[in-house]
Scaffold this motif. Structure first.
Motif, PDB file in Angstrom:
ATOM      1  N   PHE A 108      39.371  15.496  14.933  1.00  0.00           N
ATOM      2  CA  PHE A 108      40.316  16.159  15.822  1.00  0.00           C
ATOM      3  C   PHE A 108      39.807  16.165  17.258  1.00  0.00           C
ATOM      4  CE2 PHE A 108      41.642  20.434  17.577  1.00  0.00           C
ATOM      5  CZ  PHE A 108      42.950  20.075  17.853  1.00  0.00           C
ATOM      6  N   ASN A 109      40.585  15.573  18.155  1.00  0.00           N
ATOM      7  CA  ASN A 109      40.188  15.467  19.561  1.00  0.00           C
ATOM      8  C   ASN A 109      41.445  15.458  20.419  1.00  0.00           C
ATOM      9  OD1 ASN A 109      39.081  14.939  22.046  1.00  0.00           O
ATOM     10  ND2 ASN A 109      38.291  12.916  21.541  1.00  0.00           N
ATOM     11  N   PRO A 110      42.020  16.635  20.684  1.00  0.00           N
ATOM     12  CA  PRO A 110      43.304  16.679  21.399  1.00  0.00           C
ATOM     13  C   PRO A 110      43.216  16.169  22.831  1.00  0.00           C
ATOM     14  CG  PRO A 110      42.373  18.884  21.189  1.00  0.00           C
ATOM     15  CD  PRO A 110      41.539  17.979  20.336  1.00  0.00           C
ATOM     16  N   GLU A 111      42.032  16.192  23.410  1.00  0.00           N
ATOM     17  CA  GLU A 111      41.884  15.676  24.767  1.00  0.00           C
ATOM     18  C   GLU A 111      42.205  14.181  24.835  1.00  0.00           C
ATOM     19  OE1 GLU A 111      40.026  19.513  24.583  1.00  0.00           O
ATOM     20  OE2 GLU A 111      39.669  17.728  23.345  1.00  0.00           O
ATOM     21  N   ARG A 112      41.832  13.445  23.797  1.00  0.00           N
ATOM     22  CA  ARG A 112      42.159  12.020  23.771  1.00  0.00           C
ATOM     23  C   ARG A 112      43.669  11.821  23.697  1.00  0.00           C
ATOM     24  NH1 ARG A 112      40.939   7.136  19.376  1.00  0.00           N
ATOM     25  NH2 ARG A 112      41.303   5.464  20.888  1.00  0.00           N
ATOM     26  N   TRP A 113      44.343  12.628  22.883  1.00  0.00           N
ATOM     27  CA  TRP A 113      45.798  12.546  22.783  1.00  0.00           C
ATOM     28  C   TRP A 113      46.440  12.832  24.144  1.00  0.00           C
ATOM     29  CZ3 TRP A 113      46.256  16.324  18.034  1.00  0.00           C
ATOM     30  CH2 TRP A 113      45.716  15.697  16.887  1.00  0.00           C
ATOM     31  N   ALA A 114      45.983  13.910  24.780  1.00  0.00           N
ATOM     32  CA  ALA A 114      46.591  14.325  26.038  1.00  0.00           C
ATOM     33  C   ALA A 114      46.402  13.273  27.125  1.00  0.00           C
ATOM     34  CB  ALA A 114      45.996  15.664  26.478  1.00  0.00           C
ATOM     35  N   GLU A 115      45.236  12.675  27.170  1.00  0.00           N
ATOM     36  CA  GLU A 115      44.978  11.650  28.177  1.00  0.00           C
ATOM     37  C   GLU A 115      45.839  10.414  27.930  1.00  0.00           C
ATOM     38  OE1 GLU A 115      41.245   9.186  30.194  1.00  0.00           O
ATOM     39  OE2 GLU A 115      40.919  10.369  28.382  1.00  0.00           O
TER      40      GLU A 115
END
Length: 475
Positions: A108-115
């Motif tokens: 889980f790494n939402p920062e990658r999704w957001a970027e």
């Protein structure tokens, strides 16, 4: 059509094929515009940003199956059960709900999704905090059927409250954020009361005969939404699904699935909306398919209206074939996704594109690749999308029309065979100065009875070859 010096015809079919024409014009006769000035301002802001991300994620990703619907005892294709326990409904439900004990999305790494979403040109995000199965992807105090409960392996992770982490990651990238929330809950006893077996997607008892049980469910729903509106920072959109949970008086009997709703399932949306806006001023409330004051914008699903719609709306569509994660997804080409965005914007809508995380907490790498391709086009042509308004004739043949930022834009949606602009193009409108986005050099313009004829130099033709959409800017 040959790729020589012929003029582009205005009467060709759009790049979406016949499928887009199979859907009749959406009925918007009962739309109720908000009167709260803060809500109106938020709605206007939302209409300007055009392109959003939806994510369906839950324990069902472990099996790579449809979200929630295999629990529904209806004889429909999307409710089909699979696996060794599928022959017995109650065994299957027990096994499905047991997925809680193995759910552990360690990547889980939402920062990658957001970027990735930001770089693609997306500007708002809706996340499934709870789907119909009732499993909560947030730290609710109303049930232990949640990702943060000790029975769930991921609960020991410092980022286990994934809703909080996702909303924060996207807010940091300046997204408007929203919470998807299912009004029906097929896990909680006050909706599917164990005294009766469930018969279909609806509440399995008559709320009029058992008002205390229904009030218990209403309070459960209110309390969960209140948690989301008070403990997760700024929330812009409350996106409610499960339209069969609605007052009986709102049922549209011309719609087949609504005709089968057996009970009044009024959860007091006025109370929920008032609470939401008290805690989140300007909150957009989207009570999907329930026309009236609590459906601030319409949400046609997996479809694009045939024509311009004068009300706020958004097509929610999947990047692949499935709303939920499946191991081998069939992702749509970036070309089609870009043309879909252009088509929707010209008809006054937004595109909400769904990508489903997997059981490990990651997207398919192919989804990232699609977003990168979309972002490359948006980086050049985004001014024809964001902050624009559709203008007549909206969509005509392969043309799409928008206006804003001090200019008019005419977008051409080529067919698969059209990989290069011809040396001369017939435009349905004219202006003093016409350019193609991505090229500073003005084109040679000759006014015609139909609009204008422009000459495309060979260098520009080569530079813009194989683009999914060509955009002419008229000033």
């Amino acid at each position: 059509m040959k790729r020589t010096h012929r003029l582009l015809a205005l009467c060709l079919l759009t790049a979406f094929g016949a499928s887009a024409q199979q859907h009749s014009e959406q009925n918007n006769s009962h739309y109720v515009a908000p009167t709260d000035p803060v809500v109106k301002q938020k709605l206007s802001q939302w209409q300007d940003i055009k392109f959003g991300l939806l994510m369906h994620w839950g324990t069902y990703s472990e099996r790579g199956i449809v979200e929630s619907w295999s629990l529904c005892p209806e004889d429909e294709g999307w409710c089909e059960r699979k696996g060794p326990t599928a022959v017995n409904y109650f065994d299957y439900k027990k096994g499905y709900e047991g997925l809680q004990t193995t759910f552990n999305p360690v990547k889980f790494n939402p920062e990658r999704w957001a970027e990735a979403a930001k770089n693609a040109g997306m500007k708002y995000m809706i996340f499934t905090t709870k789907h119909h199965d009732g499993f909560c992807m947030f730290d609710t105090k109303q049930t232990d059927y949640k990702i943060t409960d000790a029975k769930t392996p991921f609960s020991t992770n410092p980022r286990s409250n994934v809703t909080k982490e996702i909303l924060e990651a996207f807010r940091k990238q300046n997204f408007m954020v929203g919470t998807y929330f299912s009004k029906p809950d097929w896990h909680v006893d006050s909706y599917w009361w164990p005294y009766f077996p469930p018969k279909d997607r609806n509440v399995n008892y008559d709320p009029k005969k058992h008002p205390a049980m229904w009030n218990k469910f209403k309070d459960f729903t209110y309390n969960q939404i209140q948690e989301l509106m008070t403990g997760y920072g700024k929330v812009d959109i409350l996106w409610l699904d499960g339209g069969w949970v609605r007052p009986f008086s709102t049922i549209d009997t011309t719609i087949s699935w609504q005709k089968t709703i057996p009970f009044d399932q009024d959860i007091d949306m006025a109370r929920i909306a008032a609470m939401g806006r008290k805690n989140q001023p300007g909150l957009l409330v989207v009570d999907r398919t329930v026309e009236g004051e609590f459906e601030n914008y319409a949400t046609p699903e997996q479809t694009i209206p045939d024509k311009y719609m004068p009300i706020p709306w958004e097509s929610c569509m999947t990047m692949g074939d499935s709303w939920s994660y499946i191991p081998k997804e069939n992702f749509k080409p970036a070309r089609k996704l870009i043309q879909t965005l252009v088509d929707i914007v010209a008809k006054n809508g937004n595109l909400l594109l769904n990508i489903a995380p997997g059981p490990d907490g990651e997207w398919h790498e192919e989804a990232y690749a699609r977003l990168k391709e979309i972002g490359s086009w948006v980086a050049v042509n985004g001014e024809s999308i964001y902050g624009t308004k559709p203008v007549t004739p909206y969509r005509q043949g392969q043309w799409a029309f928008t206006s804003g930022n001090g200019a008019s834009y005419i977008s051409y949606l080529p067919t698969e065979a059209e990989t290069m602009l011809p040396a001369k193009v017939a435009l349905p409108k004219s202006a003093k100065t016409i350019t193609i986005l991505g090229v500073k050099q003005p084109l040679k313009v000759t006014k015609t009875a139909e609009g204008a004829s422009v000459v495309i130099p060979e260098k520009i033709r080569q530079q813009l070859a194989k683009q999914p959409v060509w955009v002419f800017k008229l000033v």
